[in-house]
Design a protein around this motif. Structure first.
Motif, PDB file in Angstrom:
ATOM      1  N   LYS A 115      -0.823  40.944  23.479  1.00 17.74           N
ATOM      2  CA  LYS A 115      -1.663  42.224  23.242  1.00 17.74           C
ATOM      3  C   LYS A 115      -1.084  43.390  23.044  1.00 17.74           C
ATOM      4  O   LYS A 115       0.091  43.538  23.089  1.00 17.74           O
ATOM      5  CB  LYS A 115      -2.804  42.359  24.311  1.00 17.74           C
ATOM      6  CG  LYS A 115      -3.599  41.096  24.705  1.00 17.74           C
ATOM      7  CD  LYS A 115      -4.619  40.891  23.398  1.00 17.74           C
ATOM      8  CE  LYS A 115      -5.487  39.606  23.880  1.00 17.74           C
ATOM      9  NZ  LYS A 115      -6.124  38.740  22.922  1.00 17.74           N
TER      10      LYS A 115
ATOM     11  N   CYS B  34       0.528  50.892   9.096  1.00 16.62           N
ATOM     12  CA  CYS B  34       1.263  50.158   8.233  1.00 16.62           C
ATOM     13  C   CYS B  34       2.070  50.908   7.234  1.00 16.62           C
ATOM     14  O   CYS B  34       1.395  51.772   6.701  1.00 16.62           O
ATOM     15  CB  CYS B  34       0.303  48.941   7.889  1.00 16.62           C
ATOM     16  SG  CYS B  34       0.929  48.071   6.657  1.00 16.62           S
TER      17      CYS B  34
ATOM     18  N   LEU C 268      -2.574  49.457  12.733  1.00 16.85           N
ATOM     19  CA  LEU C 268      -2.119  48.232  13.022  1.00 16.85           C
ATOM     20  C   LEU C 268      -2.696  47.537  14.609  1.00 16.85           C
ATOM     21  O   LEU C 268      -2.671  46.433  14.653  1.00 16.85           O
ATOM     22  CB  LEU C 268      -0.444  48.223  13.423  1.00 16.85           C
ATOM     23  CG  LEU C 268       0.378  48.240  12.098  1.00 16.85           C
ATOM     24  CD1 LEU C 268       1.788  48.619  12.407  1.00 16.85           C
ATOM     25  CD2 LEU C 268       0.220  47.334  11.252  1.00 16.85           C
ATOM     26  N   GLU C 269      -3.327  48.337  15.106  1.00 18.40           N
ATOM     27  CA  GLU C 269      -4.123  48.000  16.253  1.00 18.40           C
ATOM     28  C   GLU C 269      -5.141  47.274  15.857  1.00 18.40           C
ATOM     29  O   GLU C 269      -5.872  47.195  15.001  1.00 18.40           O
ATOM     30  CB  GLU C 269      -4.839  49.353  17.064  1.00 18.40           C
ATOM     31  CG  GLU C 269      -5.481  48.942  18.402  1.00 18.40           C
ATOM     32  CD  GLU C 269      -5.951  50.155  18.995  1.00 18.40           C
ATOM     33  OE1 GLU C 269      -6.101  50.103  20.281  1.00 18.40           O
ATOM     34  OE2 GLU C 269      -6.527  50.984  18.478  1.00 18.40           O
ATOM     35  N   GLY C 270      -5.129  46.224  16.672  1.00 16.12           N
ATOM     36  CA  GLY C 270      -6.043  44.876  16.331  1.00 16.12           C
ATOM     37  C   GLY C 270      -5.408  43.695  15.687  1.00 16.12           C
ATOM     38  O   GLY C 270      -6.048  42.815  15.596  1.00 16.12           O
ATOM     39  N   GLY C 271      -4.246  44.002  15.311  1.00 15.92           N
ATOM     40  CA  GLY C 271      -3.386  43.013  14.352  1.00 15.92           C
ATOM     41  C   GLY C 271      -2.965  41.941  15.494  1.00 15.92           C
ATOM     42  O   GLY C 271      -2.584  42.227  16.641  1.00 15.92           O
ATOM     43  N   ARG C 272      -2.927  40.548  14.900  1.00 17.79           N
ATOM     44  CA  ARG C 272      -2.340  39.484  16.037  1.00 17.79           C
ATOM     45  C   ARG C 272      -0.906  39.498  15.912  1.00 17.79           C
ATOM     46  O   ARG C 272      -0.299  39.811  15.150  1.00 17.79           O
ATOM     47  CB  ARG C 272      -3.048  38.346  15.308  1.00 17.79           C
ATOM     48  CG  ARG C 272      -2.452  37.022  16.050  1.00 17.79           C
ATOM     49  CD  ARG C 272      -2.881  35.779  15.380  1.00 17.79           C
ATOM     50  NE  ARG C 272      -3.984  35.192  16.086  1.00 17.79           N
ATOM     51  CZ  ARG C 272      -4.706  34.168  15.793  1.00 17.79           C
ATOM     52  NH1 ARG C 272      -4.570  33.619  14.670  1.00 17.79           N
ATOM     53  NH2 ARG C 272      -5.439  33.793  16.625  1.00 17.79           N
TER      54      ARG C 272
ATOM     55  N   CYS D 143      -0.626  43.258  10.010  1.00 18.75           N
ATOM     56  CA  CYS D 143      -1.628  44.095   9.815  1.00 18.75           C
ATOM     57  C   CYS D 143      -2.960  43.662   9.626  1.00 18.75           C
ATOM     58  O   CYS D 143      -3.064  42.830   8.667  1.00 18.75           O
ATOM     59  CB  CYS D 143      -0.954  45.178   8.384  1.00 18.75           C
ATOM     60  SG  CYS D 143      -2.345  46.394   8.016  1.00 18.75           S
ATOM     61  N   PRO D 144      -4.066  44.400  10.256  1.00 21.78           N
ATOM     62  CA  PRO D 144      -5.198  43.530   9.884  1.00 21.78           C
ATOM     63  C   PRO D 144      -5.914  43.915   8.467  1.00 21.78           C
ATOM     64  O   PRO D 144      -6.738  43.080   8.166  1.00 21.78           O
ATOM     65  CB  PRO D 144      -6.316  44.497  10.961  1.00 21.78           C
ATOM     66  CG  PRO D 144      -5.172  45.152  11.877  1.00 21.78           C
ATOM     67  CD  PRO D 144      -3.977  45.276  11.074  1.00 21.78           C
ATOM     68  N   LEU D 145      -5.164  45.056   7.802  1.00 22.39           N
ATOM     69  CA  LEU D 145      -5.795  45.012   6.503  1.00 22.39           C
ATOM     70  C   LEU D 145      -5.384  44.117   5.389  1.00 22.39           C
ATOM     71  O   LEU D 145      -5.941  43.353   4.557  1.00 22.39           O
ATOM     72  CB  LEU D 145      -5.277  46.471   5.769  1.00 22.39           C
ATOM     73  CG  LEU D 145      -5.890  47.075   4.513  1.00 22.39           C
ATOM     74  CD1 LEU D 145      -7.563  47.026   4.667  1.00 22.39           C
ATOM     75  CD2 LEU D 145      -5.413  48.403   3.932  1.00 22.39           C
ATOM     76  N   HIS D 146      -4.149  43.765   5.070  1.00 21.53           N
ATOM     77  CA  HIS D 146      -3.343  42.895   4.125  1.00 21.53           C
ATOM     78  C   HIS D 146      -2.655  41.941   4.894  1.00 21.53           C
ATOM     79  O   HIS D 146      -2.117  40.947   3.984  1.00 21.53           O
ATOM     80  CB  HIS D 146      -2.738  43.649   3.251  1.00 21.53           C
ATOM     81  CG  HIS D 146      -3.556  44.369   2.389  1.00 21.53           C
ATOM     82  ND1 HIS D 146      -3.515  45.943   2.100  1.00 21.53           N
ATOM     83  CD2 HIS D 146      -4.634  43.855   1.403  1.00 21.53           C
ATOM     84  CE1 HIS D 146      -4.307  46.190   1.477  1.00 21.53           C
ATOM     85  NE2 HIS D 146      -4.993  45.307   0.999  1.00 21.53           N
ATOM     86  N   GLY D 147      -2.408  41.662   6.293  1.00 23.19           N
ATOM     87  CA  GLY D 147      -1.829  40.774   6.830  1.00 23.19           C
ATOM     88  C   GLY D 147      -0.208  40.796   6.544  1.00 23.19           C
ATOM     89  O   GLY D 147       0.796  40.035   6.916  1.00 23.19           O
TER      90      GLY D 147
END
Length: 109
Positions: free
Chosen positions: A17, A44, A51-55, A63-67
């Motif tokens: 996490k 990013c 980046l918070e929330g990215g796996r 990055c949750p936006l574009h990976g």
């Protein structure tokens, strides 16, 4: 000499996490990779998304936006969208408390 700031307790950040914290006015993402702690700027370098929330897998955050993938251990990105590394920050753990330096580490080459 770097000044460190207490940001979280280890018990509050499970393995795999991450959590954004404020360090001297900057949003920093603290990541737990197999109970080792790392800190990167929570932005990013591709398009500035948080980046918070990215796996997180195998030390890499998506990055949750574009990976776009970045290694949270050294800030290095993968692929053409990750060519600009993330700023990283020194982390120390003292008595179960995670502390982050307010000064960015050198950017990897």
């Amino acid at each position: 000499m770097s000044q460190f700031h207490h940001v979280l307790d280890c018990a509050d950040l499970p393995a795999g996490k991450s959590q954004a914290v404020d360090v001297a006015g900057l949003s920093v993402l603290v990541c737990n990779v197999n109970n080792e702690y790392f800190a990167v700027e929570n932005r990013c370098t591709h398009q500035g998304a948080e980046l918070e929330g990215g796996r997180i897998r195998n030390g890499m955050i998506a990055c949750p936006l574009h990976g776009v993938l970045f290694d949270v251990r050294n800030g290095c990105g993968k692929g053409p969208l990750g060519r600009v590394p993330l700023r990283t920050f020194a982390v120390q753990v003292i008595d179960g408390r995670i502390e982050v330096s307010h000064e960015a580490a050198a950017v990897p080459a």
